[in-house]
Design a protein around this motif. Structure first.
Motif, PDB file in Angstrom:
ATOM      1  N   LYS A  72       0.030  13.577   2.923  1.00  0.00           N
ATOM      2  CA  LYS A  72      -0.171  12.689   4.071  1.00  0.00           C
ATOM      3  C   LYS A  72       0.156  11.229   3.741  1.00  0.00           C
ATOM      4  O   LYS A  72       1.191  10.712   4.149  1.00  0.00           O
ATOM      5  CB  LYS A  72      -1.611  12.816   4.586  1.00  0.00           C
ATOM      6  CG  LYS A  72      -1.920  14.215   5.148  1.00  0.00           C
ATOM      7  CD  LYS A  72      -3.372  14.309   5.602  1.00  0.00           C
ATOM      8  CE  LYS A  72      -3.675  15.700   6.147  1.00  0.00           C
ATOM      9  NZ  LYS A  72      -5.100  15.843   6.558  1.00  0.00           N
ATOM     10  N   ASP A  73      -0.719  10.559   3.011  1.00  0.00           N
ATOM     11  CA  ASP A  73      -0.563   9.121   2.772  1.00  0.00           C
ATOM     12  C   ASP A  73       0.053   8.883   1.396  1.00  0.00           C
ATOM     13  O   ASP A  73      -0.618   8.996   0.371  1.00  0.00           O
ATOM     14  CB  ASP A  73      -1.924   8.427   2.884  1.00  0.00           C
ATOM     15  CG  ASP A  73      -1.812   6.910   2.764  1.00  0.00           C
ATOM     16  OD1 ASP A  73      -0.677   6.400   2.633  1.00  0.00           O
ATOM     17  OD2 ASP A  73      -2.854   6.238   2.811  1.00  0.00           O
ATOM     18  N   VAL A  74       1.323   8.531   1.359  1.00  0.00           N
ATOM     19  CA  VAL A  74       2.011   8.340   0.085  1.00  0.00           C
ATOM     20  C   VAL A  74       1.435   7.153  -0.685  1.00  0.00           C
ATOM     21  O   VAL A  74       1.520   7.097  -1.921  1.00  0.00           O
ATOM     22  CB  VAL A  74       3.533   8.156   0.319  1.00  0.00           C
ATOM     23  CG1 VAL A  74       3.827   6.807   0.963  1.00  0.00           C
ATOM     24  CG2 VAL A  74       4.301   8.309  -0.992  1.00  0.00           C
ATOM     25  N   GLU A  75       0.802   6.207   0.031  1.00  0.00           N
ATOM     26  CA  GLU A  75       0.242   5.031  -0.641  1.00  0.00           C
ATOM     27  C   GLU A  75      -0.937   5.405  -1.537  1.00  0.00           C
ATOM     28  O   GLU A  75      -1.231   4.699  -2.505  1.00  0.00           O
ATOM     29  CB  GLU A  75      -0.213   3.998   0.397  1.00  0.00           C
ATOM     30  CG  GLU A  75       0.922   3.389   1.204  1.00  0.00           C
ATOM     31  CD  GLU A  75       1.930   2.668   0.315  1.00  0.00           C
ATOM     32  OE1 GLU A  75       1.580   1.590  -0.207  1.00  0.00           O
ATOM     33  OE2 GLU A  75       3.053   3.182   0.134  1.00  0.00           O
ATOM     34  N   GLN A  76      -1.618   6.504  -1.233  1.00  0.00           N
ATOM     35  CA  GLN A  76      -2.743   6.941  -2.064  1.00  0.00           C
ATOM     36  C   GLN A  76      -2.300   7.291  -3.478  1.00  0.00           C
ATOM     37  O   GLN A  76      -3.087   7.212  -4.418  1.00  0.00           O
ATOM     38  CB  GLN A  76      -3.422   8.156  -1.419  1.00  0.00           C
ATOM     39  CG  GLN A  76      -4.175   7.834  -0.142  1.00  0.00           C
ATOM     40  CD  GLN A  76      -4.830   9.073   0.443  1.00  0.00           C
ATOM     41  OE1 GLN A  76      -4.510  10.200   0.071  1.00  0.00           O
ATOM     42  NE2 GLN A  76      -5.751   8.857   1.379  1.00  0.00           N
ATOM     43  N   LEU A  77      -1.030   7.671  -3.610  1.00  0.00           N
ATOM     44  CA  LEU A  77      -0.530   8.065  -4.921  1.00  0.00           C
ATOM     45  C   LEU A  77      -0.433   6.887  -5.885  1.00  0.00           C
ATOM     46  O   LEU A  77      -0.389   7.092  -7.108  1.00  0.00           O
ATOM     47  CB  LEU A  77       0.843   8.739  -4.775  1.00  0.00           C
ATOM     48  CG  LEU A  77       0.847  10.050  -3.981  1.00  0.00           C
ATOM     49  CD1 LEU A  77       2.274  10.533  -3.767  1.00  0.00           C
ATOM     50  CD2 LEU A  77       0.011  11.118  -4.686  1.00  0.00           C
ATOM     51  N   ARG A  78      -0.372   5.679  -5.363  1.00  0.00           N
ATOM     52  CA  ARG A  78      -0.284   4.507  -6.239  1.00  0.00           C
ATOM     53  C   ARG A  78      -1.508   3.603  -6.116  1.00  0.00           C
ATOM     54  O   ARG A  78      -1.499   2.447  -6.518  1.00  0.00           O
ATOM     55  CB  ARG A  78       0.993   3.705  -5.949  1.00  0.00           C
ATOM     56  CG  ARG A  78       1.079   3.098  -4.547  1.00  0.00           C
ATOM     57  CD  ARG A  78       2.418   2.427  -4.356  1.00  0.00           C
ATOM     58  NE  ARG A  78       2.541   1.720  -3.087  1.00  0.00           N
ATOM     59  CZ  ARG A  78       2.939   0.448  -2.981  1.00  0.00           C
ATOM     60  NH1 ARG A  78       3.240  -0.237  -4.062  1.00  0.00           N
ATOM     61  NH2 ARG A  78       3.042  -0.115  -1.802  1.00  0.00           N
TER      62      ARG A  78
END
Length: 279
Positions: A72-78
């Motif tokens: 879902k939220d690619v920003e959570q990966l960083r």
């Protein structure tokens, strides 16, 4: 922005703004690995940076633990919660195609949490220190200590319990006269029973002069002692003193045991000055 060979944008990006600094603040300048404990410094004495940021859930398809991402939220990966600081050896261990399957998302999150919990003296503590300075240290005294006496199960006479209550509240007043950082160091030493000065130095990210000043404050209050003499076999260790407890040094052990068994955070009592937690 980084692109894949097919031209699509990569998931893997630099950490979000401020995240790298936050990771460093909570690292204590040590690799987060804790099974067994890894004491590798992330910045060497020569000033070389040897730490590496590892993803708990890998950012790119095919990377370690990427299958755990919900997509879902690619920003959570960083973001902070998905990153941890490791030495080069342990970074490669959790990411290697040979060994990465041995380390689950849940396991790495637990490793990260346990390590960083030791170093979480952050903006909240700075703000609290400011409030202490402006408003004075407000002690919330114990009123009955019924919870403590029930835990202790000593069947004391009511008059003896009243004596202990008065003793503890006099002690609370003395703790309230300490600076917040001194109370934090006190809570750490009580929790550990005895601890190494160098370890405390790393946990608080304080300079040696500042921490020595805090230790002197605690020594003057007859709460903590630094073994510093060359002939002392415990040289460099911080140990508890019983003077502040008016000759009842076992109270340190009882506070530690009470907080452990009753699931009370020792810092709520000794740092936040909420002695009503004993009621």
């Amino acid at each position: 922005m980084a692109k894949r060979t097919n031209g699509s944008e990569k998931n893997r990006k630099e950490p979000l703004s401020g995240v790298a600094r936050q990771l460093w603040a909570f690292s204590g300048n040590e690799c987060a690995w804790g099974d067994p404990h890894c004491s590798t410094r992330l910045v060497t004495e020569e000033g070389a940076w040897v730490g590496k940021i590892a993803h708990i859930i890998g950012a790119e398809p095919g990377s370690a633990r990427h299958e755990a991402w919900d997509g879902k939220d690619v920003e959570q990966l960083r973001d902070f919660d998905n990153l941890m600081l490791l030495c080069g050896v342990h970074h490669d261990l959790v990411d290697s195609s040979v060994t990465r399957d041995d380390y689950t998302v849940e396991y790495l999150r637990a490793v990260k949490q346990k390590h960083e919990a030791k170093y979480r003296y952050t903006v909240d503590d700075i703000e609290a220190e400011f409030r202490d300075t402006v408003n004075g240290s407000l002690v919330r005294p114990a009123t009955t200590m019924r919870r403590f006496f029930a835990w202790e199960d000593a069947n004391q006479d009511p008059s003896d319990e009243q004596d202990v209550l008065e003793l503890v509240n006099r002690f609370a007043g003395r703790v309230g006269g300490l600076t917040r950082m001194a109370r934090q160091v006190l809570a750490l030493v009580v929790h550990e029973e005895t601890t190494d000065f160098e370890l405390v130095l790393r946990r608080f990210s304080a300079d040696r002069t500042t921490l020595l000043s805090v230790v002197r404050e605690l020594q003057k209050a007859e709460m903590v002692y630094l073994h510093a003499e060359e002939y002392d076999e415990d040289r460099g260790q911080l140990s508890l003193l019983g003077g502040a407890l008016e000759g009842v040094p076992e109270m340190w052990d009882e506070l530690r045991g009470f907080c452990r068994d009753e699931k009370v955070d020792l810092k709520e009592i000794l740092v936040d000055l909420d002695f009503s937690r004993l009621d």
